[in-house]
Design a protein around this motif. Structure first.
Motif, PDB file in Angstrom:
ATOM      1  N   GLU A  20      30.022  -6.018  -8.946  1.00 44.26           N
ATOM      2  CA  GLU A  20      29.565  -4.986  -9.876  1.00 44.26           C
ATOM      3  C   GLU A  20      28.401  -5.438 -10.757  1.00 44.26           C
ATOM      4  O   GLU A  20      27.786  -4.622 -11.436  1.00 44.26           O
ATOM      5  N   PHE A 118      35.553  -3.395 -13.671  1.00 48.47           N
ATOM      6  CA  PHE A 118      34.455  -2.449 -13.843  1.00 48.47           C
ATOM      7  C   PHE A 118      34.014  -2.390 -15.300  1.00 48.47           C
ATOM      8  O   PHE A 118      32.815  -2.405 -15.607  1.00 48.47           O
ATOM      9  N   LEU A 119      34.981  -2.358 -16.214  1.00 50.57           N
ATOM     10  CA  LEU A 119      34.635  -2.428 -17.631  1.00 50.57           C
ATOM     11  C   LEU A 119      34.091  -3.801 -17.989  1.00 50.57           C
ATOM     12  O   LEU A 119      33.169  -3.927 -18.799  1.00 50.57           O
ATOM     13  N   ALA A 121      32.372  -5.762 -16.043  1.00 51.60           N
ATOM     14  CA  ALA A 121      30.995  -5.864 -15.551  1.00 51.60           C
ATOM     15  C   ALA A 121      30.019  -5.229 -16.530  1.00 51.60           C
ATOM     16  O   ALA A 121      28.907  -5.733 -16.734  1.00 51.60           O
ATOM     17  N   ARG A 122      30.437  -4.141 -17.164  1.00 49.47           N
ATOM     18  CA  ARG A 122      29.575  -3.488 -18.144  1.00 49.47           C
ATOM     19  C   ARG A 122      29.332  -4.410 -19.345  1.00 49.47           C
ATOM     20  O   ARG A 122      28.199  -4.546 -19.828  1.00 49.47           O
ATOM     21  N   ALA A 123      30.390  -5.088 -19.813  1.00 51.98           N
ATOM     22  CA  ALA A 123      30.251  -5.995 -20.952  1.00 51.98           C
ATOM     23  C   ALA A 123      29.367  -7.193 -20.607  1.00 51.98           C
ATOM     24  O   ALA A 123      28.522  -7.613 -21.398  1.00 51.98           O
ATOM     25  N   THR A 125      27.052  -7.316 -18.261  1.00 52.02           N
ATOM     26  CA  THR A 125      25.686  -6.859 -18.000  1.00 52.02           C
ATOM     27  C   THR A 125      24.935  -6.510 -19.282  1.00 52.02           C
ATOM     28  O   THR A 125      23.743  -6.821 -19.412  1.00 52.02           O
ATOM     29  N   THR A 126      25.609  -5.866 -20.216  1.00 51.81           N
ATOM     30  CA  THR A 126      24.913  -5.388 -21.420  1.00 51.81           C
ATOM     31  C   THR A 126      24.926  -6.393 -22.566  1.00 51.81           C
ATOM     32  O   THR A 126      24.045  -6.358 -23.428  1.00 51.81           O
TER      33      THR A 126
END
Length: 253
Positions: A20, A118-119, A121-123, A125-126
């Motif tokens: 992800e 999935f959550l 990956a967001r943390a 990445t950002t």
């Protein structure tokens, strides 16, 4: 203390997380049988906050290493032992740059992510990756500046008592000299290698020369009465010959 997640659960989480994240990533799973490799990774974690606290309080016995295939950037995933839920994702410091290049650079640290790849990956990445990229850019810039300021040679001067003296243009050279028996005189700023044990002295010269050669720095031996110096080749000799009075500089072979 038992952890919330076993090795298989963490491995599955890491595999999905890698898929992800932006770019192409590979995953290496580390179990209790990989303690040496896991310890080597945790030693290079670029974090003085959450991860550092975790490894100081708990035994990290399994994890996963994520490697970005196009540039070798690495992350490590371990359980969040203190919270007993979620995972910690931390950055691994690059190995190809000198330690001095890290001075003044803020660590990108790590992030606590939920047990949802999935959550998570967001943390990553950002929050984590942008900090990591900024720190990497600064470290590599520092390394480039250090390379430009690196001396092209280190001059070792024989003294009448058989010792050798030199100076260090950078802290990296200073640390290398000190690690191989050169005593620092704070008053004069010079480094002195005793000649009382000629075998030990020759060994120190060989090792210093070999390590400096890998940095692109030559080693020069000179007699104080000589105005000429002779740089050594990249390969340092099996022994160093001490010049007699009035002879030209001895060349390391």
């Amino acid at each position: 203390m038992e952890t919330m997640h076993d090795h298989d659960h963490l491995a599955s989480f890491a595999d999905i997380l890698a898929g992800e994240l932006p770019g192409a990533w590979s995953t290496t799973h580390l179990s209790a049988e990989d303690r040496a490799e896991l310890a080597a990774l945790t030693d290079r974690v670029w974090d003085l906050d959450l991860f550092a606290e975790t490894v100081s309080l708990y035994t990290v016995d399994h994890g996963a290493c994520l490697t970005r295939t196009d540039d070798g950037v690495r992350l490590i995933v371990v359980d969040h032992y203190a919270e007993q839920e979620g995972f910690i994702v931390a950055t691994i410091a690059p190995e190809e740059v000198p330690a001095e290049a890290f001075r003044g650079v803020r660590e990108p640290d790590s992030v606590h992510v939920p047990d949802d790849p999935f959550l998570a990956a967001r943390a990553v990445t950002t929050r984590l990756l942008p900090r990591y990229e900024r720190a990497l850019a600064q470290v590599r810039s520092n390394a480039a500046q250090l390379s430009r300021s690196q001396p092209d040679r280190v001059v070792l001067t024989w003294k009448p008592d058989g010792s050798l003296t030199t100076t260090a243009a950078t802290s990296r050279v200073a640390d290398l000299l000190a690690a191989h028996g050169f005593a620092h005189d704070e008053k004069s700023g010079t480094y002195r290698l005793s000649g009382e044990d000629t075998a030990a002295q020759a060994k120190s010269i060989r090792e210093v020369g070999a390590q400096l050669a890998r940095l692109g720095v030559g080693v020069v031996l000179q007699h104080p009465a000589s105005s000429r110096t002779t740089p050594s080749p990249a390969t340092v000799p099996a022994a160093a010959q001490r010049p007699s009075a009035g002879t030209p500089a001895t060349r390391l072979r």
